[in-house]
Design a protein around this motif. Structure first.
Motif, PDB file in Angstrom:
ATOM      1  N   GLU A 132     -28.613  40.060  25.018  1.00 47.13           N
ATOM      2  CA  GLU A 132     -28.346  41.039  26.066  1.00 47.13           C
ATOM      3  C   GLU A 132     -26.896  41.503  26.045  1.00 47.13           C
ATOM      4  O   GLU A 132     -26.588  42.629  26.446  1.00 47.13           O
ATOM      5  N   ALA A 133     -25.982  40.646  25.585  1.00 43.88           N
ATOM      6  CA  ALA A 133     -24.564  41.032  25.538  1.00 43.88           C
ATOM      7  C   ALA A 133     -24.357  42.262  24.665  1.00 43.88           C
ATOM      8  O   ALA A 133     -23.468  43.087  24.935  1.00 43.88           O
ATOM      9  N   LEU A 134     -25.161  42.394  23.623  1.00 38.11           N
ATOM     10  CA  LEU A 134     -25.033  43.569  22.753  1.00 38.11           C
ATOM     11  C   LEU A 134     -25.346  44.837  23.527  1.00 38.11           C
ATOM     12  O   LEU A 134     -24.605  45.831  23.459  1.00 38.11           O
ATOM     13  N   TYR A 135     -26.444  44.806  24.286  1.00 30.71           N
ATOM     14  CA  TYR A 135     -26.822  46.004  25.029  1.00 30.71           C
ATOM     15  C   TYR A 135     -25.834  46.303  26.151  1.00 30.71           C
ATOM     16  O   TYR A 135     -25.541  47.470  26.444  1.00 30.71           O
ATOM     17  N   GLU A 136     -25.302  45.249  26.782  1.00 33.38           N
ATOM     18  CA  GLU A 136     -24.323  45.462  27.849  1.00 33.38           C
ATOM     19  C   GLU A 136     -23.083  46.158  27.300  1.00 33.38           C
ATOM     20  O   GLU A 136     -22.557  47.094  27.913  1.00 33.38           O
ATOM     21  N   ASN A 137     -22.629  45.715  26.151  1.00 36.17           N
ATOM     22  CA  ASN A 137     -21.440  46.324  25.565  1.00 36.17           C
ATOM     23  C   ASN A 137     -21.755  47.685  24.947  1.00 36.17           C
ATOM     24  O   ASN A 137     -20.879  48.551  24.885  1.00 36.17           O
ATOM     25  N   TYR A 138     -22.994  47.864  24.526  1.00 38.64           N
ATOM     26  CA  TYR A 138     -23.401  49.187  24.045  1.00 38.64           C
ATOM     27  C   TYR A 138     -23.330  50.198  25.192  1.00 38.64           C
ATOM     28  O   TYR A 138     -22.859  51.335  25.010  1.00 38.64           O
ATOM     29  N   SER A 139     -23.764  49.802  26.382  1.00 34.40           N
ATOM     30  CA  SER A 139     -23.665  50.667  27.563  1.00 34.40           C
ATOM     31  C   SER A 139     -22.210  50.988  27.875  1.00 34.40           C
ATOM     32  O   SER A 139     -21.867  52.123  28.223  1.00 34.40           O
ATOM     33  N   LEU A 140     -21.341  49.985  27.750  1.00 32.42           N
ATOM     34  CA  LEU A 140     -19.922  50.201  28.000  1.00 32.42           C
ATOM     35  C   LEU A 140     -19.338  51.166  26.977  1.00 32.42           C
ATOM     36  O   LEU A 140     -18.539  52.059  27.316  1.00 32.42           O
ATOM     37  N   LEU A 141     -19.726  51.004  25.711  1.00 32.47           N
ATOM     38  CA  LEU A 141     -19.256  51.920  24.660  1.00 32.47           C
ATOM     39  C   LEU A 141     -19.691  53.353  24.965  1.00 32.47           C
ATOM     40  O   LEU A 141     -18.917  54.302  24.762  1.00 32.47           O
ATOM     41  N   GLN A 142     -20.925  53.492  25.434  1.00 28.03           N
ATOM     42  CA  GLN A 142     -21.407  54.834  25.785  1.00 28.03           C
ATOM     43  C   GLN A 142     -20.565  55.447  26.901  1.00 28.03           C
ATOM     44  O   GLN A 142     -20.209  56.631  26.853  1.00 28.03           O
ATOM     45  N   LYS A 143     -20.262  54.650  27.906  1.00 26.11           N
ATOM     46  CA  LYS A 143     -19.493  55.132  29.049  1.00 26.11           C
ATOM     47  C   LYS A 143     -18.108  55.598  28.611  1.00 26.11           C
ATOM     48  O   LYS A 143     -17.657  56.694  28.982  1.00 26.11           O
ATOM     49  N   ILE A 144     -17.441  54.788  27.798  1.00 32.41           N
ATOM     50  CA  ILE A 144     -16.103  55.150  27.326  1.00 32.41           C
ATOM     51  C   ILE A 144     -16.176  56.383  26.434  1.00 32.41           C
ATOM     52  O   ILE A 144     -15.320  57.276  26.506  1.00 32.41           O
ATOM     53  N   THR A 145     -17.196  56.442  25.602  1.00 30.85           N
ATOM     54  CA  THR A 145     -17.354  57.589  24.705  1.00 30.85           C
ATOM     55  C   THR A 145     -17.512  58.881  25.492  1.00 30.85           C
ATOM     56  O   THR A 145     -16.919  59.913  25.159  1.00 30.85           O
ATOM     57  N   LYS A 146     -18.294  58.821  26.555  1.00 27.97           N
ATOM     58  CA  LYS A 146     -18.504  60.006  27.383  1.00 27.97           C
ATOM     59  C   LYS A 146     -17.212  60.419  28.081  1.00 27.97           C
ATOM     60  O   LYS A 146     -16.893  61.610  28.163  1.00 27.97           O
ATOM     61  N   LEU A 160     -44.949  64.106  18.131  1.00 24.27           N
ATOM     62  CA  LEU A 160     -44.658  63.312  19.324  1.00 24.27           C
ATOM     63  C   LEU A 160     -43.245  62.747  19.170  1.00 24.27           C
ATOM     64  O   LEU A 160     -42.951  62.041  18.207  1.00 24.27           O
ATOM     65  N   ILE A 161     -42.368  63.087  20.101  1.00 25.70           N
ATOM     66  CA  ILE A 161     -40.959  62.681  20.010  1.00 25.70           C
ATOM     67  C   ILE A 161     -40.645  61.726  21.152  1.00 25.70           C
ATOM     68  O   ILE A 161     -40.851  62.048  22.329  1.00 25.70           O
ATOM     69  N   PHE A 162     -40.142  60.551  20.777  1.00 25.03           N
ATOM     70  CA  PHE A 162     -39.704  59.547  21.747  1.00 25.03           C
ATOM     71  C   PHE A 162     -38.180  59.487  21.729  1.00 25.03           C
ATOM     72  O   PHE A 162     -37.572  59.220  20.695  1.00 25.03           O
ATOM     73  N   HIS A 163     -37.557  59.747  22.903  1.00 25.53           N
ATOM     74  CA  HIS A 163     -36.119  59.565  23.052  1.00 25.53           C
ATOM     75  C   HIS A 163     -35.891  58.215  23.724  1.00 25.53           C
ATOM     76  O   HIS A 163     -36.153  58.069  24.927  1.00 25.53           O
ATOM     77  N   LEU A 164     -35.432  57.238  22.970  1.00 26.68           N
ATOM     78  CA  LEU A 164     -35.072  55.945  23.548  1.00 26.68           C
ATOM     79  C   LEU A 164     -33.646  56.053  24.073  1.00 26.68           C
ATOM     80  O   LEU A 164     -32.720  56.406  23.323  1.00 26.68           O
ATOM     81  N   ILE A 165     -33.455  55.763  25.359  1.00 28.95           N
ATOM     82  CA  ILE A 165     -32.162  55.968  26.013  1.00 28.95           C
ATOM     83  C   ILE A 165     -31.721  54.679  26.680  1.00 28.95           C
ATOM     84  O   ILE A 165     -32.453  54.107  27.495  1.00 28.95           O
ATOM     85  N   ASN A 166     -30.541  54.237  26.326  1.00 30.44           N
ATOM     86  CA  ASN A 166     -29.981  53.042  26.954  1.00 30.44           C
ATOM     87  C   ASN A 166     -29.473  53.404  28.340  1.00 30.44           C
ATOM     88  O   ASN A 166     -28.610  54.258  28.501  1.00 30.44           O
ATOM     89  N   ASN A 167     -30.023  52.728  29.342  1.00 32.55           N
ATOM     90  CA  ASN A 167     -29.614  52.960  30.732  1.00 32.55           C
ATOM     91  C   ASN A 167     -29.476  51.608  31.399  1.00 32.55           C
ATOM     92  O   ASN A 167     -30.465  50.939  31.688  1.00 32.55           O
ATOM     93  N   GLU A 168     -28.233  51.193  31.609  1.00 32.02           N
ATOM     94  CA  GLU A 168     -27.978  49.840  32.106  1.00 32.02           C
ATOM     95  C   GLU A 168     -28.544  49.594  33.495  1.00 32.02           C
ATOM     96  O   GLU A 168     -28.699  48.450  33.912  1.00 32.02           O
ATOM     97  N   SER A 169     -28.860  50.641  34.233  1.00 35.47           N
ATOM     98  CA  SER A 169     -29.356  50.466  35.593  1.00 35.47           C
ATOM     99  C   SER A 169     -30.872  50.301  35.670  1.00 35.47           C
ATOM    100  O   SER A 169     -31.418  50.111  36.755  1.00 35.47           O
ATOM    101  N   ILE A 170     -31.567  50.374  34.541  1.00 35.07           N
ATOM    102  CA  ILE A 170     -33.032  50.316  34.548  1.00 35.07           C
ATOM    103  C   ILE A 170     -33.491  49.039  33.851  1.00 35.07           C
ATOM    104  O   ILE A 170     -33.366  48.905  32.632  1.00 35.07           O
ATOM    105  N   ALA A 171     -34.021  48.096  34.635  1.00 29.87           N
ATOM    106  CA  ALA A 171     -34.454  46.808  34.089  1.00 29.87           C
ATOM    107  C   ALA A 171     -35.858  46.870  33.515  1.00 29.87           C
ATOM    108  O   ALA A 171     -36.198  46.116  32.596  1.00 29.87           O
ATOM    109  N   GLU A 172     -36.715  47.736  34.057  1.00 27.55           N
ATOM    110  CA  GLU A 172     -38.072  47.926  33.548  1.00 27.55           C
ATOM    111  C   GLU A 172     -38.162  49.324  32.939  1.00 27.55           C
ATOM    112  O   GLU A 172     -37.582  50.266  33.468  1.00 27.55           O
TER     113      GLU A 172
END
Length: 763
Positions: free
Chosen positions: A98-112, A157-169
């Protein structure tokens, strides 16, 4: 060995043929032997660029035939799965901590926040109809949502997988399209609803994709595209479907997942298509489905190893098996479905272990290995973009440092000498551009700042030519009378158009009917003969009437000329601003050399220009009043210069009655007016050239520069509002200091998050 394999395959073929007969009986398609032979011959004649000599039926039949061919009902299959030992297989869909995804979310935030962009991996799945491509797609997501066993995929059929730290399900949003019937609304739905939605939109072949957004805290941003199944036989949609597939394959940064049924290597047909877009196969992953069917034909380690060894060299290949459609359908949840995927993988490994296969191929077998490989490839692809983002953050730090230094330098350099230099430079630029606009140039963008004749009159306040009594003087405006009347112009050309319009108006005015009282009064009497002089009367009437007719026109001409030249100041200012924007990119940074920071001074210079225009307009109008000669002057002019002499002897009209007298004098007035009116009109135009336009081209420079150059230090400081500029520079400096500090913190956070993202296990 070959003899043993042939015997086993003959037995399998007999079993398959028996099942096919059952299938044909159920479908009501049992036919005579001759008919079947004829149908077979027609199938063999079908040719396809990528599946030459290979024929497969409609996707629905292929899936159902596969299920029957397996000859195992779901209950039996599940019972067999439950006997398997899963200890040798890794748990599905547990790849990164999970630490990878948490830091991936942080990287996204800084990038934006730094206006950068992270790499978003894109994957496109291609394969023949009925090859199991849609099931592979599901295995990459880890959920049941696709339509399996009811025909081939008819729309992308196009699937956009989006990392969103606020969505647990997982949150599923299906995008609106023309077939959805939801009137332009995107909808959040469940996986179960998604399957029904896809099925309802997948009934007809269509190049427009079905777009789904999948948000979750434990995913990497990714785009997965499932292309329509490629028909393996002749079909009316073959060409359009192939075109859709090729359009998605042609994007060079996409990873290609090529799906095909596992069979003898000489029967594999998809490689040719893929090599058209990936000649080196550097971005292609080969996935061979229904591996369990082929696995049962192997009897020795040599057979299975030789087959696994036969995959394309230096390419990544996976051999996967999936639960049957029946097992998939009876799964109560996605978690149970994931378990069945793991059990199918375990079953293949158990058989392979029994055959003593080469363990080097362990990473090539099973949907779990495929999922891990795709996830790892996406993870590495995301890492490749991080150095560029980090460099962007560091570049921002350097930029803010430069801006701070620049603000400090400007604060120290803003003094009277600097302000006087800026003032003189602006005055020179304003005069240069004004001169060019007068002489003729399109630099002022006439389409935007120019005016047609109607627009000019409207902008001046619905102007129209009128006489002394405010009665309109109207003429039919044509291109011959007033050139460019319907064209947007400014400056010198607009002034020239005004004079042509004045000339046309002046040529149309006529002296009104003359009362006999005026004739008798103006004639007076001759001192020598005591006889009225009617020639004198005609000259006196013309002198009076010309002033009555032309003075209102001169005033109106002056007002119009003043408006045109005042408008020129606005055009000049637009050109100056355009120069500034082309030289410097738009920025919120205060630049003391930018004249736009000193609106009060630019207004002051424009007011100097307006004062000059007002003065020369008044002088020019006064000069035009000199054209109204005295009666004596008109009499002398006509006596000396008119080819036909006017009668000065009153004896020629003696004895006439009042009516005859009026007629004769009116004729004399008309003859004199024709000459005098043309002279006055011509001279007024010449005086506007000489006393209005010429000073703009000669005297304006000297006067404006002199006024700007003689401004006192106090007047400069007041016009430039130095205190306001200094306050803005101080504000800029503090803002940049804050941004520099923020960029430094972002750099530290980004480096730390990137290290954890790149090495999650060591963290």
């Amino acid at each position: 060995r070959q003899s043993g394999m042939s015997t086993k395959r003959r037995k399998n073929r007999v079993k398959k043929n028996a099942v096919e007969q059952v299938f044909e009986a159920v479908e009501g398609k049992v036919e005579q032997k001759s008919t079947r032979k004829k149908k077979k011959d027609s199938k063999e004649s079908i040719d396809n660029d990528y599946f030459k000599g290979v024929y497969e039926e409609d996707g629905t039949i292929v899936e159902q035939r596969q299920l029957l061919t397996e000859g195992v009902d779901p209950v039996t299959e599940i019972a067999e799965y439950e006997t398997l030992n899963l200890s040798a297989t890794e748990e599905n869909y547990v790849n990164f901590p999970e630490a990878l995804y948490e830091n991936y979310s942080l990287l996204q935030k800084i990038t934006k926040e730094t206006n950068s962009e992270m790499v978003i991996p894109e994957i496109v799945l291609v394969g023949p109809s009925g090859s199991g491509k849609s099931t592979v797609f599901e295995s990459l997501i880890g959920a049941r949502f696709n339509v399996i066993g009811t025909g081939s995929t008819k729309r992308p059929l196009i699937f956009h997988l989006i990392n969103n730290e606020s969505i647990a399900e997982p949150r599923i949003t299906i995008k609106w399209d023309t077939s959805s019937g939801t009137y332009g609304l995107d909808r959040v739905i469940s996986f179960e609803e998604l399957r029904d939605e896809i099925q309802s939109r997948n009934k007809k072949y269509n190049e427009d994709p079905i777009v789904v957004k999948y948000e979750h805290c434990n995913v990497l941003n990714m785009k997965i595209i499932d292309c329509p199944g490629i028909p393996t036989g002749k079909s009316k949609n073959s060409q359009s479907l192939m075109g859709i597939t090729k359009s998605y394959l042609s994007v060079p940064n996409r990873t290609i997942v090529c799906v095909e049924e596992a069979k003898e290597w000489d029967s594999i047909k998809m490689t040719k298509l893929v090599k058209e877009y990936d000649p080196e196969l550097s971005r292609t992953i080969f996935v061979y489905t229904k591996y369990h069917a082929l696995l049962h034909t192997f009897t020795t380690a040599a057979e299975i190893n030789n087959y696994l060894k036969g995959s394309i060299p230096d390419s990544k290949s996976f051999f996967v098996s999936f639960p049957s459609i029946g097992v998939r359908e009876v799964a109560n949840s996605n978690e149970e479905y994931k378990l069945r995927l793991r059990q199918a993988y375990a079953k293949d490994l158990t058989i392979s272990d029994t055959l003593a296969y080469d363990q080097r191929y362990l990473s090539n077998i099973g949907s779990n290995q495929l999922y891990k490989y795709v996830q790892n490839a996406a993870w590495k692809q995301c890492q490749h973009g991080l150095p560029a983002i980090l460099q962007n953050i560091r570049d921002r730090k350097v930029e803010f440092g430069t801006l701070i230094s620049n603000a400090e330098n400007q604060l120290s350099s803003i003094d009277t000498l600097k302000l006087r230099s800026i003032a003189n430079n602006y005055a020179v630029e304003f005069l240069q551009i004004t001169g060019k606009l007068l002489s003729g140039t399109s630099e002022g963008n006439p389409v935007v700042t120019g005016e047609t004749l109607d627009e000019e009159k409207k902008n001046q306040g619905s102007f129209e030519w009128t006489d002394k009594y405010n009665r309109p003087l109207a003429i039919d405006i044509t291109e011959e009378i007033v050139p460019f009347h319907s064209i947007k112009v400014y400056g010198g050309q607009q002034f020239e158009r005004l004079l042509q319009e004045f000339k046309a108006i002046a040529s149309c005015i006529q002296i009104q009917e003359i009362p006999l009282d005026s004739i008798a009064t103006a004639a007076g009497f001759n001192l020598n003969s005591n006889v009225p002089n009617f020639a004198w009367a005609a000259c006196d009437i013309v002198q009076y009437q010309s002033k009555e007719l032309f003075v209102p026109l001169i005033d109106q001409l002056g007002a119009r000329a003043k408006y045109i030249m005042r408008h020129l100041a606005d055009v000049s200012e637009n050109v100056i601003q355009a120069h500034r924007q082309s030289e410097n990119a738009y920025t919120d940074v205060t630049d003391i050399d930018d004249i736009s920071n000193y609106p009060r001074f630019t207004y002051h210079v424009q007011n100097m220009y307006y004062d000059f225009i007002d003065r020369i307009t008044e002088e020019c109008v006064n000069k035009c009043m000199d054209e109204f000669y005295t009666t004596n002057t008109i009499m002398w002019e006509l006596t000396e210069f008119l080819e036909e002499q006017l009668p000065t002897d009153s004896t020629k009209v003696l004895g006439m009655n009042s009516k005859a007298t009026k007629k004769k004098v009116t004729e004399l007035v008309s003859k004199i007016w024709e000459h005098v009116g043309q002279r006055i009109s011509r001279n007024i135009m010449l005086k506007f050239y000489n006393y209005f336009l010429n000073p703009l081209q000669t005297s304006l420079w000297t006067e404006l520069q002199q006024k700007v150059g003689t401004l006192t230090d106090e007047e400069l400081a007041s016009s430039f509002q130095v205190d306001n500029v200094t306050a803005r520079l101080e504000q800029d400096k503090q803002h940049f200091l804050s941004e520099l500090e923020t960029a430094g913190e972002e750099e530290k956070e980004f480096v730390k998050a990137a290290q954890i993202f790149a090495h999650p296990l060591s963290s």
